[in-house]
Enzyme design. Structure first.
Site, short mmCIF file in Angstrom:
data_model
loop_
_atom_site.label_atom_id
_atom_site.label_comp_id
_atom_site.label_asym_id
_atom_site.label_seq_id
_atom_site.Cartn_x
_atom_site.Cartn_y
_atom_site.Cartn_z
N ASN A 171 38.53 -15.30 35.32
CA ASN A 171 38.98 -14.85 34.11
C ASN A 171 38.78 -15.87 33.14
OD1 ASN A 171 40.31 -13.59 32.08
ND2 ASN A 171 42.41 -13.74 33.05
N TRP A 172 37.65 -15.76 32.11
CA TRP A 172 37.50 -16.56 31.09
C TRP A 172 38.55 -16.79 30.23
CZ3 TRP A 172 31.58 -16.67 30.37
CH2 TRP A 172 30.86 -17.12 31.54
N LYS A 173 39.32 -15.42 29.98
CA LYS A 173 40.01 -15.29 28.93
C LYS A 173 39.49 -15.45 27.39
CE LYS A 173 43.76 -16.70 31.85
NZ LYS A 173 45.21 -17.14 31.85
N HIS A 227 46.60 -7.71 32.41
CA HIS A 227 46.86 -9.20 32.44
C HIS A 227 48.35 -9.48 31.95
CE1 HIS A 227 46.75 -13.41 32.28
NE2 HIS A 227 46.02 -13.30 33.44
N GLU A 280 49.13 -11.83 30.11
CA GLU A 280 48.81 -12.23 28.58
C GLU A 280 48.84 -10.79 27.86
OE1 GLU A 280 45.67 -14.79 29.19
OE2 GLU A 280 47.11 -16.08 30.42
N GLU A 340 50.03 -11.83 40.04
CA GLU A 340 49.95 -13.19 39.25
C GLU A 340 51.33 -13.40 38.93
OE1 GLU A 340 45.85 -14.07 37.80
OE2 GLU A 340 46.46 -12.87 36.15
N GLY A 342 48.37 -20.76 34.46
CA GLY A 342 48.18 -21.77 33.34
C GLY A 342 49.16 -22.92 33.27
N SER A 382 47.12 -20.75 38.73
CA SER A 382 46.68 -22.05 38.98
C SER A 382 45.90 -22.12 40.37
CB SER A 382 48.00 -22.85 38.86
OG SER A 382 48.51 -22.72 37.58
N GLY A 399 41.71 -18.67 36.35
CA GLY A 399 41.69 -18.89 34.87
C GLY A 399 40.96 -20.37 34.66
N GLY A 400 41.77 -21.20 34.48
CA GLY A 400 41.15 -22.50 34.29
C GLY A 400 40.16 -22.96 35.02
P1 PGA Z 1 45.19 -19.69 35.71
O1 PGA Z 1 45.00 -18.34 35.14
O2 PGA Z 1 44.17 -19.74 36.94
O3 PGA Z 1 44.69 -20.54 34.51
O4 PGA Z 1 46.34 -19.96 35.90
C1 PGA Z 1 44.93 -17.12 36.02
C2 PGA Z 1 44.83 -15.85 35.32
O5 PGA Z 1 45.86 -16.01 34.35
O6 PGA Z 1 44.27 -15.01 35.62
#
Ligand code: PGA
Length: 248
Positions: A9-11, A94, A96, A164, A170, A210, A231-232
């Protein structure tokens, strides 16, 4: 047997040209992948990244989809628009989006049904906040997200669920493998009650929050965990490839 699915997930990261460079770096590293590999990219990157993914093992995903087929929804993108560019997966709900953009279980449900109707595979995100976990509300929060978000789905195995925990996203603070496994076990039982136990056995449920090259092996060794939403660590080719090869 449920096939493992590792999705990035590049966001809101990577311009189209940066995205192309990243998938060109990832593709040769994951040619031998035994699991499904997906990158969910910013909408405007879709045409260029989709082109760069042709002939690779990596499938293309989006990060959101609107529920209407078309119409007066300024700034939104429909499932058919995604399909035309070869998008196969779409992240829905998601945390966010729930937190910053007013996404609710009701809109998650509408988007999920629209994605399924168009032949996209929704990756539907659910998860509890730190306060909810600490006050013992994890299961009731997840149950409500499932009851309301998954309403009316005809074939539940066509969705991917991403568990999640918001407190792990994050933050570098991962759920322990046992915690993630136990909670995903609960999610599967709940899906079993709502649909049928046998159908729940076929639903792929990812862990997200994470996950990285260092902790993926332990998480992925858990029987309930069928993949990761990353994500990251999906923004660096070697890290993402290492997660794809979690069992090597
Ligand atoms: P993260 O993000 O791996 O940076 O914690 C995961 C996500 O929000 O899908």
């Amino acid at each position: 047997m449920r096939k493992t699915i590792i999705a990035g997930n590049w966001k809101m990261n990577n311009t189209a040209s940066q995205g192309v460079a990243l998938v060109k770096a990832i593709a040769p590293l994951v040619e031998d992948a035994e699991c499904d590999v997906v990158v969910c990219v910013p909408a405007i990157d879709i045409p260029a990244v989709g082109e760069a993914l042709k002939g690779t093992k990596i499938a293309l995903g989006a990060q959101n989809v609107h529920f209407a087929e078309k119409g007066a929804y300024t700034g939104e993108i429909s499932a058919s628009m995604l399909k035309e560019y070869g998008v196969q997966y779409v992240i829905i709900g998601h945390s966010e989006r729930r937190q910053y953009f007013g996404e609710t279980d009701e809109t998650v449900n509408k988007r999920t049904l629209a994605a399924l109707a168009a032949g996209l595979t929704p990756i539907v995100c659910i998860g509890e906040s730190l306060e909810e976990r600490e006050t013992g509300k994890t299961e009731s929060v997840l149950a409500k997200q499932i009851e309301e978000g998954f309403k009316g789905i005809e074939d539940i195995k066509k969705i991917v669920v991403a568990y999640e925990p918001i407190w792990a996203i994050g933050t570098g603070r991962t759920a322990t493998a046992e915690q993630a496994n136990e909670t995903i076990g609960f999610i599967r039982r709940k899906i079993g009650e709502m649909f049928c136990p046998k159908c729940a056995e076929n639903v792929r449920i990812q862990y997200g929050g994470s996950m990285n090259a260092g902790n993926c092996k332990e998480l992925m060794a858990m029987p309930e965990i069928d993949g990761g939403l990353i994500g990251g660590a999906s923004l660096k080719a070697p890290d993402f490839a290492a997660i794809v090869h979690y069992n090597k």
